[in-house]
Design a protein around this motif. Structure first.
Motif, PDB file in Angstrom:
ATOM      1  N   TYR A 168      24.671  22.886 -15.395  1.00  0.00           N
ATOM      2  CA  TYR A 168      24.066  22.551 -16.684  1.00  0.00           C
ATOM      3  C   TYR A 168      23.687  23.888 -17.312  1.00  0.00           C
ATOM      4  O   TYR A 168      22.681  24.492 -16.907  1.00  0.00           O
ATOM      5  CB  TYR A 168      22.831  21.677 -16.494  1.00  0.00           C
ATOM      6  N   ALA A 176      23.802  22.695 -10.291  1.00  0.00           N
ATOM      7  CA  ALA A 176      23.240  21.475  -9.700  1.00  0.00           C
ATOM      8  C   ALA A 176      23.976  21.044  -8.437  1.00  0.00           C
ATOM      9  O   ALA A 176      23.416  20.339  -7.604  1.00  0.00           O
ATOM     10  CB  ALA A 176      23.261  20.342 -10.723  1.00  0.00           C
ATOM     11  N   ALA A 233      17.137  12.817  -2.130  1.00  0.00           N
ATOM     12  CA  ALA A 233      15.866  12.632  -2.818  1.00  0.00           C
ATOM     13  C   ALA A 233      16.049  12.855  -4.321  1.00  0.00           C
ATOM     14  O   ALA A 233      17.145  13.191  -4.782  1.00  0.00           O
ATOM     15  CB  ALA A 233      14.848  13.608  -2.241  1.00  0.00           C
ATOM     16  N   ASN A 234      14.967  12.705  -5.072  1.00  0.00           N
ATOM     17  CA  ASN A 234      14.966  13.017  -6.498  1.00  0.00           C
ATOM     18  C   ASN A 234      15.505  14.404  -6.749  1.00  0.00           C
ATOM     19  O   ASN A 234      15.059  15.361  -6.110  1.00  0.00           O
ATOM     20  CB  ASN A 234      13.518  13.036  -7.017  1.00  0.00           C
ATOM     21  N   GLY A 235      16.434  14.506  -7.677  1.00  0.00           N
ATOM     22  CA  GLY A 235      16.917  15.833  -8.071  1.00  0.00           C
ATOM     23  C   GLY A 235      17.913  16.453  -7.112  1.00  0.00           C
ATOM     24  O   GLY A 235      18.319  17.599  -7.286  1.00  0.00           O
ATOM     25  N   ALA A 236      18.335  15.717  -6.089  1.00  0.00           N
ATOM     26  CA  ALA A 236      19.281  16.284  -5.109  1.00  0.00           C
ATOM     27  C   ALA A 236      20.657  16.526  -5.718  1.00  0.00           C
ATOM     28  O   ALA A 236      21.424  17.357  -5.227  1.00  0.00           O
ATOM     29  CB  ALA A 236      19.403  15.349  -3.907  1.00  0.00           C
ATOM     30  N   GLY A 237      20.988  15.772  -6.775  1.00  0.00           N
ATOM     31  CA  GLY A 237      22.291  15.957  -7.428  1.00  0.00           C
ATOM     32  C   GLY A 237      23.185  14.724  -7.364  1.00  0.00           C
ATOM     33  O   GLY A 237      24.389  14.808  -7.643  1.00  0.00           O
ATOM     34  N   LYS A 238      22.600  13.588  -7.030  1.00  0.00           N
ATOM     35  CA  LYS A 238      23.401  12.364  -6.868  1.00  0.00           C
ATOM     36  C   LYS A 238      24.077  11.948  -8.182  1.00  0.00           C
ATOM     37  O   LYS A 238      25.280  11.687  -8.221  1.00  0.00           O
ATOM     38  CB  LYS A 238      22.518  11.203  -6.352  1.00  0.00           C
ATOM     39  N   SER A 239      23.276  11.880  -9.260  1.00  0.00           N
ATOM     40  CA  SER A 239      23.865  11.489 -10.548  1.00  0.00           C
ATOM     41  C   SER A 239      24.871  12.535 -11.012  1.00  0.00           C
ATOM     42  O   SER A 239      25.927  12.194 -11.560  1.00  0.00           O
ATOM     43  CB  SER A 239      22.780  11.338 -11.626  1.00  0.00           C
ATOM     44  N   THR A 240      24.546  13.795 -10.768  1.00  0.00           N
ATOM     45  CA  THR A 240      25.465  14.868 -11.169  1.00  0.00           C
ATOM     46  C   THR A 240      26.810  14.711 -10.467  1.00  0.00           C
ATOM     47  O   THR A 240      27.867  14.923 -11.067  1.00  0.00           O
ATOM     48  CB  THR A 240      24.847  16.241 -10.845  1.00  0.00           C
ATOM     49  N   GLU A 291      22.923   5.102 -13.333  1.00  0.00           N
ATOM     50  CA  GLU A 291      21.507   4.809 -13.130  1.00  0.00           C
ATOM     51  C   GLU A 291      20.889   4.424 -14.477  1.00  0.00           C
ATOM     52  O   GLU A 291      21.312   4.914 -15.521  1.00  0.00           O
ATOM     53  CB  GLU A 291      20.848   6.089 -12.594  1.00  0.00           C
ATOM     54  N   GLU A 343      22.485   4.697  -7.608  1.00  0.00           N
ATOM     55  CA  GLU A 343      21.200   4.110  -7.202  1.00  0.00           C
ATOM     56  C   GLU A 343      21.085   2.619  -7.546  1.00  0.00           C
ATOM     57  O   GLU A 343      20.231   2.226  -8.343  1.00  0.00           O
ATOM     58  CB  GLU A 343      20.045   4.888  -7.832  1.00  0.00           C
ATOM     59  N   GLN A 381      18.473   6.763  -2.996  1.00  0.00           N
ATOM     60  CA  GLN A 381      17.281   7.368  -2.390  1.00  0.00           C
ATOM     61  C   GLN A 381      16.836   6.492  -1.222  1.00  0.00           C
ATOM     62  O   GLN A 381      16.154   6.938  -0.315  1.00  0.00           O
ATOM     63  CB  GLN A 381      16.134   7.409  -3.393  1.00  0.00           C
TER      64      GLN A 381
HETATM   65  P1  ATP Z   1      17.355  11.268  -9.363  1.00  0.00           P
HETATM   66  O1  ATP Z   1      17.337  10.453  -8.143  1.00  0.00           O
HETATM   67  O2  ATP Z   1      15.972  11.750  -9.757  1.00  0.00           O
HETATM   68  O3  ATP Z   1      18.157  10.706 -10.488  1.00  0.00           O
HETATM   69  P2  ATP Z   1      19.604  12.949  -8.650  1.00  0.00           P
HETATM   70  O4  ATP Z   1      19.800  13.164  -7.191  1.00  0.00           O
HETATM   71  O5  ATP Z   1      20.479  11.984  -9.325  1.00  0.00           O
HETATM   72  O6  ATP Z   1      18.080  12.643  -8.925  1.00  0.00           O
HETATM   73  P3  ATP Z   1      20.470  14.788 -10.672  1.00  0.00           P
HETATM   74  O7  ATP Z   1      19.979  13.927 -11.782  1.00  0.00           O
HETATM   75  O8  ATP Z   1      21.918  14.866 -10.426  1.00  0.00           O
HETATM   76  O9  ATP Z   1      19.747  14.380  -9.307  1.00  0.00           O
HETATM   77  O10 ATP Z   1      19.889  16.246 -10.897  1.00  0.00           O
HETATM   78  C1  ATP Z   1      20.288  17.368 -10.103  1.00  0.00           C
HETATM   79  C2  ATP Z   1      19.698  18.648 -10.720  1.00  0.00           C
HETATM   80  O11 ATP Z   1      20.314  18.902 -11.986  1.00  0.00           O
HETATM   81  C3  ATP Z   1      18.203  18.580 -10.976  1.00  0.00           C
HETATM   82  O12 ATP Z   1      17.659  19.830 -10.705  1.00  0.00           O
HETATM   83  C4  ATP Z   1      18.114  18.271 -12.468  1.00  0.00           C
HETATM   84  O13 ATP Z   1      16.948  18.777 -13.023  1.00  0.00           O
HETATM   85  C5  ATP Z   1      19.344  18.959 -13.018  1.00  0.00           C
HETATM   86  N1  ATP Z   1      19.866  18.260 -14.216  1.00  0.00           N
HETATM   87  C6  ATP Z   1      20.320  16.993 -14.265  1.00  0.00           C
HETATM   88  N2  ATP Z   1      20.738  16.677 -15.499  1.00  0.00           N
HETATM   89  C7  ATP Z   1      20.544  17.776 -16.256  1.00  0.00           C
HETATM   90  C8  ATP Z   1      20.769  18.108 -17.631  1.00  0.00           C
HETATM   91  N3  ATP Z   1      21.310  17.217 -18.467  1.00  0.00           N
HETATM   92  N4  ATP Z   1      20.433  19.326 -18.041  1.00  0.00           N
HETATM   93  C9  ATP Z   1      19.889  20.251 -17.203  1.00  0.00           C
HETATM   94  N5  ATP Z   1      19.661  20.015 -15.896  1.00  0.00           N
HETATM   95  C10 ATP Z   1      19.976  18.799 -15.426  1.00  0.00           C
END
Ligand code: ATP
Length: 234
Positions: free
Chosen positions: A13, A18, A37-44, A84, A159, A192
């Protein structure tokens, strides 16, 4: 045969990274889980498969690279996505939200609606209801249904149990198993809720701050300290 291969994937990003060198394979007909966990990068990770992020590395579907393809092309090649928080149109009916998913479909709309109504009889009963007035579980069903309207062979679900009651989680697990067993889909879920993924998936990967730190079958991973570390730190 691997339906999906992710090879040394990094995602960005802007300047922030990420995902770091994520590699994994998804066998055709399997259910795999990515736990983190939160922020691990799953959605990414799922967004990257759909062509929604800036990436390095390679992603292949049936051995053909889809890196750099636009999301619509990836959907047409057979990948469905239930993101999600669903991104439903709150003031449209259940039926119209499902039909939005069919914009890439050719002639499969009636067949897909039949499949969705078989899996989720409640959506047929409530087809005129606005999704803004539905429960979280019902909205998750609409979101899964909308992804199924694209006739996917590979379904990505971000999720699926977030915010849902345990009983509804069991219903969602049952539907995902039926998609695999009766409709031949390959499924990737992120969670999660480690127990949900370990109960459902045949192969599980643990994601921690953008890196895969452990992979294996649920039996191999249940007592693996890296699973706990991914949540609670070292
Ligand atoms: P959650 O369970 O909270 O959704 P996640 O495992 O899906 O978390 P991601 O949403 O993939 O995690 O985020 C991974 C990292 O990328 C985090 O540090 C987040 O802050 C960052 N991130 C995600 N989307 C963006 C964005 N649009 N712009 C900047 N950083 C982003």
């Amino acid at each position: 045969m691997a339906l999906l291969e992710i090879d040394q994937l990094s995602a960005f990003y802007g300047k922030a990274q990420a995902l770091y060198d994520v590699s994994l394979q998804v066998e055709e007909g399997s259910i795999i889980g990515v736990i983190g966990a939160n922020g691990a990068g799953k959605s990414t990770l799922l967004d990257s498969v759909m062509g929604l992020t800036k990436t390095q590395g390679d992603i292949r579907l049936e051995s053909a690279s889809i890196s750099g393809c636009k999301p619509g092309e990836i959907v047409r090649r057979g990948v469905g996505y239930a993101p999600e928080r669903f991104n439903l149109f709150p003031y449209m009916s259940v039926r119209d939200n499902l039909l939005v998913g069919a914009y890439t479909a050719r002639d499969d709309i009636a067949r897909n609606l039949d499949m969705i109504h078989t899996l989720f009889p409640r959506l047929e009963e409530r087809e005129g209801q606005e999704t803004s007035t539905q429960s979280g579980g019902e909205r998750q069903m609409v979101s899964l249904g909308r992804a199924l309207m694209t006739s996917p062979r590979l379904l990505l679900v971000d999720e699926p149990t977030i915010g849902l009651a345990p009983k509804v989680c069991l219903e969602i697990a049952d539907v995902l198993r039926r998609l695999q067993a009766e409709f031949g889909l390959t499924v990737v879920i992120t969670e999660q809720n480690a127990n949900f993924a370990l109960t459902l998936a045949e192969q599980v990967h643990v994601l921690e701050t953008g890196r895969i730190v452990a992979s294996g079958t649920p039996a191999e991973l249940t007592d693996d300290p890296r699973l706990a570390e991914a949540y609670f730190g070292h």
